[in-house]
Motif scaffolding. Structure first.
Motif, short mmCIF file in Angstrom:
data_model
loop_
_atom_site.label_atom_id
_atom_site.label_comp_id
_atom_site.label_asym_id
_atom_site.label_seq_id
_atom_site.Cartn_x
_atom_site.Cartn_y
_atom_site.Cartn_z
N LYS A 32 0.84 -1.21 0.00
CA LYS A 32 0.00 0.00 0.00
C LYS A 32 0.87 1.26 0.00
CE LYS A 32 -4.19 1.44 2.52
NZ LYS A 32 -4.52 2.57 1.91
N GLY A 33 0.53 2.17 -0.88
CA GLY A 33 1.24 3.45 -0.90
C GLY A 33 2.50 3.45 -1.73
N ILE A 34 2.94 2.29 -2.18
CA ILE A 34 4.16 2.25 -3.02
C ILE A 34 3.71 2.32 -4.49
CG2 ILE A 34 6.19 0.90 -3.69
CD1 ILE A 34 6.10 -0.50 -1.01
N PRO A 35 4.24 3.28 -5.25
CA PRO A 35 3.90 3.29 -6.68
C PRO A 35 4.43 2.00 -7.31
CG PRO A 35 5.04 5.31 -6.02
CD PRO A 35 5.18 4.34 -4.89
N ALA A 36 3.53 1.10 -7.67
CA ALA A 36 3.98 -0.25 -8.03
C ALA A 36 3.08 -0.90 -9.06
CB ALA A 36 4.00 -1.13 -6.79
N LYS A 37 3.63 -1.88 -9.73
CA LYS A 37 2.83 -2.83 -10.49
C LYS A 37 3.29 -4.22 -10.07
CE LYS A 37 5.94 -1.80 -14.24
NZ LYS A 37 6.13 -1.37 -15.60
N VAL A 38 2.45 -5.19 -10.33
CA VAL A 38 2.77 -6.55 -9.89
C VAL A 38 2.85 -7.44 -11.12
CG1 VAL A 38 2.06 -8.50 -8.47
CG2 VAL A 38 1.55 -6.16 -7.71
N ASN A 39 3.91 -8.18 -11.21
CA ASN A 39 4.08 -9.10 -12.33
C ASN A 39 3.86 -10.52 -11.84
OD1 ASN A 39 4.66 -10.03 -14.89
ND2 ASN A 39 6.86 -10.14 -14.49
N LEU A 40 2.74 -11.10 -12.22
CA LEU A 40 2.45 -12.47 -11.82
C LEU A 40 3.12 -13.43 -12.80
CD1 LEU A 40 -1.34 -12.08 -10.94
CD2 LEU A 40 0.65 -11.95 -9.41
N ILE A 41 4.01 -14.24 -12.28
CA ILE A 41 4.79 -15.13 -13.15
C ILE A 41 4.32 -16.57 -12.96
CG2 ILE A 41 7.11 -15.83 -13.84
CD1 ILE A 41 8.19 -13.58 -12.01
N PRO A 42 3.76 -17.18 -14.00
CA PRO A 42 3.43 -18.60 -13.87
C PRO A 42 4.71 -19.38 -13.55
CG PRO A 42 2.51 -17.65 -15.90
CD PRO A 42 3.46 -16.63 -15.32
N PHE A 43 4.67 -20.21 -12.53
CA PHE A 43 5.86 -20.99 -12.15
C PHE A 43 6.30 -21.87 -13.31
CE2 PHE A 43 7.40 -25.13 -10.38
CZ PHE A 43 8.66 -24.68 -10.02
N ASN A 44 7.58 -21.87 -13.53
CA ASN A 44 8.15 -22.72 -14.56
C ASN A 44 8.80 -23.94 -13.90
OD1 ASN A 44 9.48 -23.63 -16.92
ND2 ASN A 44 11.31 -22.52 -16.26
N PRO A 45 8.17 -25.10 -14.02
CA PRO A 45 8.70 -26.27 -13.31
C PRO A 45 10.04 -26.75 -13.87
CG PRO A 45 6.63 -26.76 -14.45
CD PRO A 45 7.02 -25.38 -14.86
N TRP A 46 10.80 -27.39 -13.04
CA TRP A 46 12.08 -27.96 -13.47
C TRP A 46 12.26 -29.31 -12.78
CZ3 TRP A 46 15.02 -27.76 -8.90
CH2 TRP A 46 14.68 -26.74 -8.00
N PRO A 47 13.06 -30.19 -13.34
CA PRO A 47 13.18 -31.54 -12.78
C PRO A 47 13.66 -31.49 -11.34
CG PRO A 47 14.38 -31.34 -14.87
CD PRO A 47 13.92 -29.99 -14.51
N GLY A 48 12.95 -32.15 -10.46
CA GLY A 48 13.38 -32.18 -9.07
C GLY A 48 12.68 -31.13 -8.20
#
Ligand code: SAH
Ligand code: SF4
Length: 400
Positions: free
Chosen positions: A309-325
């Motif tokens: 709240k109050g921070i000039p911001a945008k949010v980048n939602l990143i779909p998780f990229n799976p990796w082996p393990g």
């Protein structure tokens, strides 16, 4: 998905036979010092000579001193005796059908780095660069975190990633109209704030109008939250800030981003609020990887709104990229959309991007001859490609 593979080397420069000093990747003041110390620049002419040479290398992209036509022939010959401006070796180049390009570059034996260009993000297109090979931090969802740090990249090696991309995109000279490469994001391998000196020097060269001429406000540095370095980053680079947040409470963030134990959320948020130059026109990006059942509930979206709240911001939602393990899974699309809707309603832009260049990145993940390290970084780059969408929404943009 169709794959376009081109394994040819786009730079024919051979590694130097004797150890020459690399002039490419020096800032203007470092170049003055190098020319003076080597005795190549005539007394009292080092500044003028350095500006000429700097411009040839970083603005016009030449890789041969012979091209520097406004420098006397004897001086060019002397320069070639002492210095090199050759590009590093490109081991592989791939182009996705969506226009994403990826280069695997060998900076030195065992020092292999990827740079990814994603078209149609930012003002025209963004290049994702690495600052380290490996990483000292161990974020639990990140494949790079499973590799030990090999070493920091030098400023020249960071700049070389941009030069290689510009060679391939035919982007010289740097003030060319309709540039394809308009933005730089430090979202490749490594923690840029643990390599501040080189990152700051690289940004100086990239943003210099006599150099690569990409405006500082089109350069974004992503950090996992090295709070004591935030002020210095802002002061030295005036770069745009991206924070890998991923959780809204300390217990969960300690698990996902272990650096949080050292610099917990209250310190991080205070550091961000104090970031030099932050404003509605220069908003902070919060990166938030969507992990199924871990951090993706509507309650967490509301907690996020409260936290920033109050921070000039945008949010980048990143779909998780799976990796082996890895034990995590990517959130369902519906959960991501519901999360984004809560942020949007609270006034935060929160673009979700389908990952770009999936075809080539998948192909890269199948490389047989490359080391585990390289495969890991290839996988990481998939998320880089997804995340470059962060640059899309507010490229108003002033001149560089
Ligand atoms: N070390 C810096 C910059 C590089 S990581 C940092 O952590 O910010 C760039 C982004 O990719 C970070 O937000 C990171 O959290 C995210 N990331 C890492 N692994 C990922 C994965 N498997 N899936 C999606 N995003 C990932
Ligand atoms: Fe390092 Fe960033 Fe990966 Fe964390 S997310 S391990 S800081 S590269």
């Amino acid at each position: 998905m169709s794959v376009t593979l081109d394994l040819s080397r786009v730079s024919g420069a051979a590694p130097a036979a004797k150890p020459l000093i690399n002039l490419s990747g020096l800032t203007r003041s470092q170049m003055i010092a190098a020319l003076t110390e080597s005795g190549v620049a005539e007394h009292g002419k080092a500044r003028m000579r350095a500006t000429q040479v700097f411009r040839w290398i970083h603005h016009r992209g030449v890789t041969d001193f012979a091209m520097m036509t406004d420098v006397a022939k004897e001086t060019r010959a002397r320069l070639a005796e002492v210095f090199t401006i050759a590009r590093p070796e490109i081991i592989e180049r791939q182009v996705s059908k969506d226009g994403t390009r990826k280069w695997l570059i060998r900076m030195a034996p065992g020092i292999e780095v990827e740079a990814v260009y994603i078209p149609s993000v930012g003002r025209a297109g963004a290049l994702c660069v690495s600052s380290q090979v490996g990483c000292t931090l161990n974020c639990s969802f990140c494949h790079t975190g499973t590799q030990a740090l090999v070493r920091n990249l030098t400023a020249a090696e960071i700049v070389a990633q941009v030069q290689v991309a510009k060679d391939d995109l035919a982007e010289w000279p740097s003030d060319k109209d309709d540039r394809l490469l308009s933005n730089i994001v430090f979202m490749g391998m490594g923690e840029p704030l643990y390599n501040m000196g080189a990152v700051a020097d690289a940004i100086e060269i990239i943003s210099d109008n006599e150099g690569i001429a990409i405006s500082r406000r089109r350069i974004t540095v992503s950090t996992s939250g090295v709070v004591p370095q935030l002020q210095a980053l802002g002061e030295k680079t005036q770069a745009m800030l991206a924070i890998s947040l991923h959780a809204t409470n300390d217990a969960l963030r300690d698990e996902l981003v272990p650096l949080n134990k050292k610099y917990p959320l209250d310190q991080l948020i205070a550091g961000i609020r104090a970031y030099p130059g932050i404003s509605n026109a220069r908003r902070v990006t919060f990166e938030y990887v969507m992990l199924k059942g871990v951090n993706d509930s509507p309650d967490e979206a509301r907690a996020l709104v409260k936290l920033i709240k109050g921070i000039p911001a945008k949010v980048n939602l990143i779909p998780f990229n799976p990796w082996p393990g890895s034990d995590y899974q990517c959130s369902d699309w519906a959960a991501i959309e519901a999360f984004a809707a809560i942020l949007n309603k609270a006034g935060y832009s929160s673009p979700i991007r389908t990952p770009r260049g999936r075809d080539i990145l998948a192909a890269c993940g199948q490389l047989k001859s490359e080391s585990e390290k390289v495969r890991a970084s290839a996988l990481r780059q998939l998320s880089m490609a997804a995340m470059a969408g962060v640059l899309d929404d507010d490229e108003d943009d002033e001149a560089a």
